[in-house]
Scaffold this motif. Structure first.
Motif, PDB file in Angstrom:
ATOM      1  N   LEU A 148       0.820  -1.214   0.000  1.00 38.34           N
ATOM      2  CA  LEU A 148       0.000   0.000   0.000  1.00 38.34           C
ATOM      3  C   LEU A 148       0.852   1.262   0.000  1.00 38.34           C
ATOM      4  CD1 LEU A 148      -2.767  -1.089   2.535  1.00 38.34           C
ATOM      5  CD2 LEU A 148      -2.968  -0.946   0.040  1.00 38.34           C
ATOM      6  N   GLY A 149       2.031   1.165  -0.583  1.00 42.39           N
ATOM      7  CA  GLY A 149       2.911   2.332  -0.622  1.00 42.39           C
ATOM      8  C   GLY A 149       2.342   3.495  -1.394  1.00 42.39           C
ATOM      9  N   ASP A 150       1.345   3.228  -2.243  1.00 44.33           N
ATOM     10  CA  ASP A 150       0.732   4.300  -3.040  1.00 44.33           C
ATOM     11  C   ASP A 150      -0.548   4.827  -2.405  1.00 44.33           C
ATOM     12  OD1 ASP A 150      -0.661   1.944  -3.398  1.00 44.33           O
ATOM     13  OD2 ASP A 150      -1.147   2.343  -5.505  1.00 44.33           O
ATOM     14  N   LYS A 151      -0.856   4.399  -1.179  1.00 41.31           N
ATOM     15  CA  LYS A 151      -2.110   4.801  -0.526  1.00 41.31           C
ATOM     16  C   LYS A 151      -1.872   5.616   0.743  1.00 41.31           C
ATOM     17  CE  LYS A 151      -4.740   2.432  -3.388  1.00 41.31           C
ATOM     18  NZ  LYS A 151      -5.676   3.117  -4.324  1.00 41.31           N
ATOM     19  N   LEU A 152      -0.694   6.199   0.890  1.00 43.67           N
ATOM     20  CA  LEU A 152      -0.347   6.890   2.139  1.00 43.67           C
ATOM     21  C   LEU A 152      -1.349   7.990   2.488  1.00 43.67           C
ATOM     22  CD1 LEU A 152       3.520   7.368   1.679  1.00 43.67           C
ATOM     23  CD2 LEU A 152       2.309   5.435   2.675  1.00 43.67           C
ATOM     24  N   ASN A 153      -1.838   8.700   1.487  1.00 38.30           N
ATOM     25  CA  ASN A 153      -2.687   9.861   1.744  1.00 38.30           C
ATOM     26  C   ASN A 153      -4.171   9.580   1.543  1.00 38.30           C
ATOM     27  OD1 ASN A 153      -0.571  11.731   2.384  1.00 38.30           O
ATOM     28  ND2 ASN A 153       0.003  11.668   0.215  1.00 38.30           N
ATOM     29  N   ALA A 154      -4.512   8.314   1.340  1.00 41.24           N
ATOM     30  CA  ALA A 154      -5.927   7.958   1.202  1.00 41.24           C
ATOM     31  C   ALA A 154      -6.589   7.895   2.572  1.00 41.24           C
ATOM     32  CB  ALA A 154      -6.059   6.611   0.494  1.00 41.24           C
ATOM     33  N   TYR A 155      -7.892   8.072   2.584  1.00 43.51           N
ATOM     34  CA  TYR A 155      -8.677   7.857   3.796  1.00 43.51           C
ATOM     35  C   TYR A 155      -9.206   6.413   3.773  1.00 43.51           C
ATOM     36  CZ  TYR A 155      -8.623  12.832   4.905  1.00 43.51           C
ATOM     37  OH  TYR A 155      -8.227  14.099   5.243  1.00 43.51           O
ATOM     38  N   PRO A 156      -9.477   5.835   4.947  1.00 41.96           N
ATOM     39  CA  PRO A 156      -9.981   4.457   4.972  1.00 41.96           C
ATOM     40  C   PRO A 156     -11.189   4.226   4.077  1.00 41.96           C
ATOM     41  CG  PRO A 156      -9.330   5.112   7.170  1.00 41.96           C
ATOM     42  CD  PRO A 156      -9.198   6.341   6.306  1.00 41.96           C
ATOM     43  N   SER A 157     -12.085   5.207   3.982  1.00 42.62           N
ATOM     44  CA  SER A 157     -13.291   5.039   3.167  1.00 42.62           C
ATOM     45  C   SER A 157     -12.971   4.893   1.684  1.00 42.62           C
ATOM     46  CB  SER A 157     -14.235   6.231   3.369  1.00 42.62           C
ATOM     47  OG  SER A 157     -13.601   7.432   2.959  1.00 42.62           O
ATOM     48  N   GLN A 158     -11.759   5.253   1.279  1.00 45.59           N
ATOM     49  CA  GLN A 158     -11.362   5.148  -0.121  1.00 45.59           C
ATOM     50  C   GLN A 158     -10.684   3.808  -0.431  1.00 45.59           C
ATOM     51  OE1 GLN A 158      -9.016   8.841   0.168  1.00 45.59           O
ATOM     52  NE2 GLN A 158     -10.366   9.733  -1.387  1.00 45.59           N
ATOM     53  N   LEU A 159     -10.598   2.934   0.566  1.00 47.11           N
ATOM     54  CA  LEU A 159      -9.920   1.651   0.406  1.00 47.11           C
ATOM     55  C   LEU A 159     -10.918   0.504   0.420  1.00 47.11           C
ATOM     56  CD1 LEU A 159      -6.977   2.107   2.954  1.00 47.11           C
ATOM     57  CD2 LEU A 159      -7.001   2.693   0.516  1.00 47.11           C
ATOM     58  N   SER A 160     -10.543  -0.601  -0.214  1.00 51.90           N
ATOM     59  CA  SER A 160     -11.331  -1.826  -0.098  1.00 51.90           C
ATOM     60  C   SER A 160     -11.153  -2.409   1.299  1.00 51.90           C
ATOM     61  CB  SER A 160     -10.866  -2.839  -1.138  1.00 51.90           C
ATOM     62  OG  SER A 160      -9.569  -3.334  -0.805  1.00 51.90           O
ATOM     63  N   GLY A 161     -12.015  -3.383   1.631  1.00 53.02           N
ATOM     64  CA  GLY A 161     -11.878  -4.031   2.933  1.00 53.02           C
ATOM     65  C   GLY A 161     -10.529  -4.701   3.094  1.00 53.02           C
ATOM     66  N   GLY A 162     -10.041  -5.355   2.045  1.00 51.15           N
ATOM     67  CA  GLY A 162      -8.731  -5.998   2.124  1.00 51.15           C
ATOM     68  C   GLY A 162      -7.615  -5.002   2.331  1.00 51.15           C
ATOM     69  N   GLN A 163      -7.701  -3.861   1.665  1.00 54.37           N
ATOM     70  CA  GLN A 163      -6.696  -2.814   1.855  1.00 54.37           C
ATOM     71  C   GLN A 163      -6.754  -2.254   3.268  1.00 54.37           C
ATOM     72  OE1 GLN A 163      -7.950  -0.358  -1.459  1.00 54.37           O
ATOM     73  NE2 GLN A 163      -6.177  -0.963  -2.695  1.00 54.37           N
ATOM     74  N   GLN A 164      -7.959  -2.064   3.798  1.00 49.83           N
ATOM     75  CA  GLN A 164      -8.082  -1.563   5.164  1.00 49.83           C
ATOM     76  C   GLN A 164      -7.463  -2.557   6.164  1.00 49.83           C
ATOM     77  OE1 GLN A 164     -11.766   0.434   6.467  1.00 49.83           O
ATOM     78  NE2 GLN A 164     -12.525   0.137   4.382  1.00 49.83           N
ATOM     79  N   GLN A 165      -7.679  -3.833   5.935  1.00 49.50           N
ATOM     80  CA  GLN A 165      -7.104  -4.809   6.854  1.00 49.50           C
ATOM     81  C   GLN A 165      -5.581  -4.833   6.738  1.00 49.50           C
ATOM     82  OE1 GLN A 165      -7.402  -5.887   9.659  1.00 49.50           O
ATOM     83  NE2 GLN A 165      -8.869  -7.580   9.523  1.00 49.50           N
TER      84      GLN A 165
END
Length: 266
Positions: A148-165
Motif C-alpha cells: 500500500l505504498g501508493d495509498k499513504l494519503n488515502a482515507y480508509p473510506s477510499q480503500l477496499s476491505g482488504g486494503q483496510q485490513q
C-alpha cells in the motif's frame, strides 16, 4: 499434551496457568493451562464460543481473568510479585507488559478521519514517543511491505476491505511488538480480498521471528504458517499438535467433526 510440546519451540514466552474466565454463568475458559514458545506461531481452532478469542482479549487486557495467572516473557500480566507473594498488578505494570503485544482485529477499526499514514503512525508517536519523522519513515516502510505504498494519503473510506485490513496489519507492526495476535482477520472479507490479506501474513510469517497467536477458520492458511495447532472445545484444549498431525491424523472425535464441518463450508 507432551512436556516438549507444552514448552514451545524456544522456551516458554507466553504461559497461561490454570486460567478461568466466566461471563455470568457461562464458563468460557476452565482451568486452562498452555504455553507458547518465543517465535512460535500457534493457531487456535474450534467452534464458536470455545474460548479462542477470549484468550487473545486476555492478552490484550481487554478483559480480565477470573482466576489463574498469565505470563509474558517471565513477567506476570495481571499480577506482581511483592515480598515473595503475588498481588494484583498496578495499571502501570499491566500497561508495561501489555505494550509488547499487539492485535489485528476482525473489524478494521481504522480512524476514519485520518489518512492511511497517520493511522499507522499515531501509536508510535503518542504511545511510544517516537519522533514524527522516525514514525513516518517506518510507516512508509510497513505500508510498502503490505502493498500500500501508493495509498499513504488515502482515507480508509477510499480503500477496499482488504486494503483496510492490510493497513491494520501495518499499524500493528508499527509498535514493534514481540507478540502479534490475529483474530479472524479475514472473516469480514470476500474470498478474493481475504486472499490478499493472507498472502501478506504468509510473507510476514516467513520473514519475522515474532511470536504469533492466530484465531482463524482458514485452515489452509493455518496449515501453511503454524508451528502448532490447538483445538479448543468448551474452554479447554482437547488436542495439541503440529498442523500435519491435527489436520491429517486428529486423535479426538470432536476435532475430526469440527474439521469436517469447516472443510465442508469452505
Amino acid at each position: 499434551m507432551s512436556e516438549a510440546t507444552a514448552a514451545g519451540r524456544n522456551g516458554d514466552f507466553i504461559v497461561f496457568d490454570k486460567v478461568d474466565k466466566r461471563f455470568g454463568r457461562n464458563v468460557v475458559l476452565d482451568d486452562l493451562s498452555f504455553s507458547v514458545g518465543s517465535g512460535e506461531r500457534v493457531t487456535l481452532i474450534g467452534p464458536s464460543g470455545s474460548g479462542k478469542t477470549t484468550i487473545l482479549r486476555l492478552l490484550m487486557t481487554l478483559t480480565k481473568p477470573d482466576g489463574g495467572t498469565i505470563k509474558v516473557d517471565r513477567d506476570y500480566l495481571y499480577h506482581e510479585e511483592r515480598d515473595g507473594r503475588l498481588v494484583p498488578a498496578s495499571e502501570g505494570h499491566i500497561r508495561k507488559v501489555r505494550s509488547r503485544i499487539t492485535m489485528v482485529f476482525q473489524h478494521f477499526n481504522l480512524f476514519p478521519n485520518m489518512r492511511v499514514l497517520r493511522n499507522v503512525t499515531e501509536a508510535p508517536i503518542h504511545v511510544l514517543g517516537k519522533s514524527k519523522d522516525e514514525a513516518e519513515a517506518r510507516g512508509r516502510e510497513l505500508l510498502e511491505m503490505v502493498g500500500l505504498g501508493d495509498k499513504l494519503n488515502a482515507y480508509p473510506s477510499q480503500l477496499s476491505g482488504g486494503q483496510q485490513q492490510r493497513v491494520g496489519i501495518a499499524r500493528a507492526l508499527a509498535v514493534d511488538p514481540d507478540v502479534l495476535l490475529l483474530d479472524e482477520v479475514t472473516s469480514a472479507l470476500d474470498p478474493e480480498l481475504a486472499a490478499e490479506v493472507l498472502d501478506v501474513l504468509r510473507d510476514l510469517a516467513r520473514t519475522t521471528d515474532m511470536t504469533m497467536l492466530l484465531v482463524t477458520h482458514a485452515m489452509k492458511f493455518a496449515r501453511d504458517v503454524s508451528h502448532r495447532v490447538l483445538m479448543f472445545n468448551e474452554g479447554n484444549i482437547i488436542e495439541d499438535g503440529t498442523p500435519e498431525k491435527i489436520f491429517n491424523e486428529p486423535e479426538n472425535d470432536r476435532t475430526r467433526t469440527f474439521l469436517r464441518s469447516v472443510i465442508d463450508e469452505s
